[in-house]
Design a protein around this motif. Structure first.
Motif, PDB file in Angstrom:
ATOM      1  N   LYS A  51       0.954  -1.331   0.081  1.00 30.91           N
ATOM      2  CA  LYS A  51      -0.117   0.075  -0.035  1.00 30.91           C
ATOM      3  C   LYS A  51       0.906   1.340   0.153  1.00 30.91           C
ATOM      4  O   LYS A  51       1.642   1.419   1.127  1.00 30.91           O
ATOM      5  N   PRO A  52       0.714   2.023  -1.018  1.00 26.47           N
ATOM      6  CA  PRO A  52       1.524   3.300  -1.025  1.00 26.47           C
ATOM      7  C   PRO A  52       0.877   4.324  -0.086  1.00 26.47           C
ATOM      8  O   PRO A  52      -0.224   4.370   0.236  1.00 26.47           O
ATOM      9  N   ILE A  53       1.714   5.030   0.845  1.00 26.06           N
ATOM     10  CA  ILE A  53       1.069   5.726   1.971  1.00 26.06           C
ATOM     11  C   ILE A  53       1.543   7.209   1.909  1.00 26.06           C
ATOM     12  O   ILE A  53       1.006   8.096   2.495  1.00 26.06           O
ATOM     13  N   ILE A  54       2.558   7.623   1.117  1.00 27.28           N
ATOM     14  CA  ILE A  54       3.054   9.092   0.901  1.00 27.28           C
ATOM     15  C   ILE A  54       3.513   9.182  -0.803  1.00 27.28           C
ATOM     16  O   ILE A  54       4.366   8.069  -1.026  1.00 27.28           O
ATOM     17  N   GLN A  55       3.105  10.108  -1.356  1.00 25.54           N
ATOM     18  CA  GLN A  55       3.827  10.498  -2.608  1.00 25.54           C
ATOM     19  C   GLN A  55       4.955  11.513  -2.506  1.00 25.54           C
ATOM     20  O   GLN A  55       4.858  12.490  -1.678  1.00 25.54           O
ATOM     21  N   LEU A  56       6.056  11.199  -3.095  1.00 23.77           N
ATOM     22  CA  LEU A  56       7.335  11.822  -2.832  1.00 23.77           C
ATOM     23  C   LEU A  56       7.725  12.664  -4.165  1.00 23.77           C
ATOM     24  O   LEU A  56       8.363  13.715  -3.787  1.00 23.77           O
ATOM     25  N   SER A  57       7.104  12.417  -5.414  1.00 23.61           N
ATOM     26  CA  SER A  57       7.612  13.177  -6.564  1.00 23.61           C
ATOM     27  C   SER A  57       6.465  13.274  -7.410  1.00 23.61           C
ATOM     28  O   SER A  57       5.657  12.665  -7.459  1.00 23.61           O
ATOM     29  N   GLY A  58       6.569  14.362  -8.206  1.00 24.47           N
ATOM     30  CA  GLY A  58       5.425  14.340  -9.289  1.00 24.47           C
ATOM     31  C   GLY A  58       4.185  15.313  -8.943  1.00 24.47           C
ATOM     32  O   GLY A  58       3.951  15.329  -7.736  1.00 24.47           O
ATOM     33  N   LYS A  59       3.212  15.630  -9.689  1.00 23.18           N
ATOM     34  CA  LYS A  59       2.190  16.102  -9.359  1.00 23.18           C
ATOM     35  C   LYS A  59       1.149  15.056  -8.870  1.00 23.18           C
ATOM     36  O   LYS A  59       1.242  13.857  -9.127  1.00 23.18           O
ATOM     37  N   PRO A  60       0.173  15.474  -8.024  1.00 24.10           N
ATOM     38  CA  PRO A  60      -0.974  14.551  -7.593  1.00 24.10           C
ATOM     39  C   PRO A  60      -1.377  13.560  -8.789  1.00 24.10           C
ATOM     40  O   PRO A  60      -1.692  14.023  -9.646  1.00 24.10           O
TER      41      PRO A  60
END
Length: 340
Positions: free
Chosen positions: A224-233
């Motif tokens: 499960k991904p829990i935080i985005q680190l790069s790029g647009k939402p």
């Protein structure tokens, strides 16, 4: 009059010169091997991308050389970069691909990085990566905020490798209670460790790798991904926080961009310094045209890998941009990624 005369003659010169150069390139590459050196393990995202590209790239380089994929593992890509800059032939027959952090090791003062990024020949980028941190279902973690209170074990390679760099940065810049365990050879080994229950999380994985190499676990809800680190939402990351939300000042944002934003250079390809410009251009054009090849795109879709390319010139511009940040930003970034 002289200008008009030159302009009138120019098409003839170009018409004569361009086929001659094309023939020269075809003669050089015909029957040769062009090596793609992957700076990471077999089975990692970089390896998957390179092996998907290889059968198609040959059609887009004059003379249709054989494309050979090899792996040179060590120091999270730095070994391959050192080889590329100092040992590999400088004749247009070698490219390498490795994680983007390798390009900035000299900026961070890593003495083991024996190369100048500004002198390397940047060929292009196959994908503008969207990086994330994620956890296993067995971890019991449902959302990122829980990591601010609960210590969770994350797997990584070496201290300078992207998995460790991103995990430490998330820990130091957000307050997340990550315990980072080092020593895995790559994300493929961390995946096995997660399946065995040795670690519960990983940071810095591109979504393209999650959808391909980690696809079964992702679709089954085991990862499960829990935080985005790069790029647009992203639509498929709806409801997941973006690390940029933790940046409070303009300088904070520069620090975050240097550490996390540079992951846009997701699947970079680079060639040695000091090569004939015509051969560098042949490799750049070859990669760019392969990215538009319907047969390649069909194979990429089957392999579940994302294609969002950049030109060699665009990659070189981004590398220069991120390499030119103020010293104060570099120092803050160095502290943020330092192994605790």
């Amino acid at each position: 009059m002289r200008v008009a005369h030159w302009l009138a003659a120019a098409p003839v010169v170009l018409a004569l010169g361009m086929p001659a150069q094309a023939d020269e390139l075809a003669d050089f590459y015909k029957g040769k091997n062009v090596t793609i050196m992957v700076g990471h393990q077999v089975g990692t995202g970089f390896d998957i991308y390179a092996r998907a590209l290889a059968p198609h790239l040959t059609r887009h380089i004059p003379g249709n050389p054989n494309i050979v994929v090899q792996n040179m593992v060590g120091a999270s890509g730095i070994v391959a970069a050192n080889w590329l800059a100092n040992v590999a032939p400088k004749d247009g027959t070698v490219m390498a691909t490795f994680v983007h952090t390798v390009a900035f090791e000299p900026v961070f003062g890593n003495a083991k990085a024996q190369y100048d990024p500004a002198k390397l020949a940047w060929i292009g980028n196959m994908e503008e990566s969207i990086g994330v941190c994620g956890v296993s279902k067995a971890s019991g973690i449902e959302k990122f905020d829980e990591l601010l209170a609960k210590e969770t074990v994350f797997g990584a390679t070496g201290a300078t490798g992207p998995l460790g760099v991103f995990a430490q940065a998330v820990r130091n810049l957000t307050g997340a209670k990550l315990k980072v365990v080092y020593g895995y050879k790559g994300s493929a080994e961390v995946k096995l460790a997660m399946n065995r229950g040795e670690v519960q999380g990983i940071c810095g994985l591109p979504m393209s790798t999650i959808k391909s190499f980690w696809g079964d676990e992702y679709r089954a809800g085991q990862f499960k991904p829990i935080i985005q680190l790069s790029g647009k939402p992203q639509g498929d990351l709806k409801g997941i926080p973006h690390v940029n939300g933790f940046a409070k000042t303009a300088e904070d944002r520069q620090v975050f961009d240097l550490i996390f934003g540079a992951q846009a250079l997701g699947r970079i390809y680079v060639s040695p310094p000091g090569q004939p410009p015509a051969r560098v251009k042949a490799l750049r054009d070859g990669l760019a045209n392969a990215m538009k090849d319907p047969k390649f795109l069909a194979d990429a879709e089957k392999a579940k890998i994302d294609i969002d390319p950049m030109s060699g010139e665009e990659v070189a511009e981004l590398v220069a941009k991120f390499s030119a940040v103020p010293p104060a930003v570099v120092e803050r970034a160095k502290k943020a990624i330092a192994r605790n």
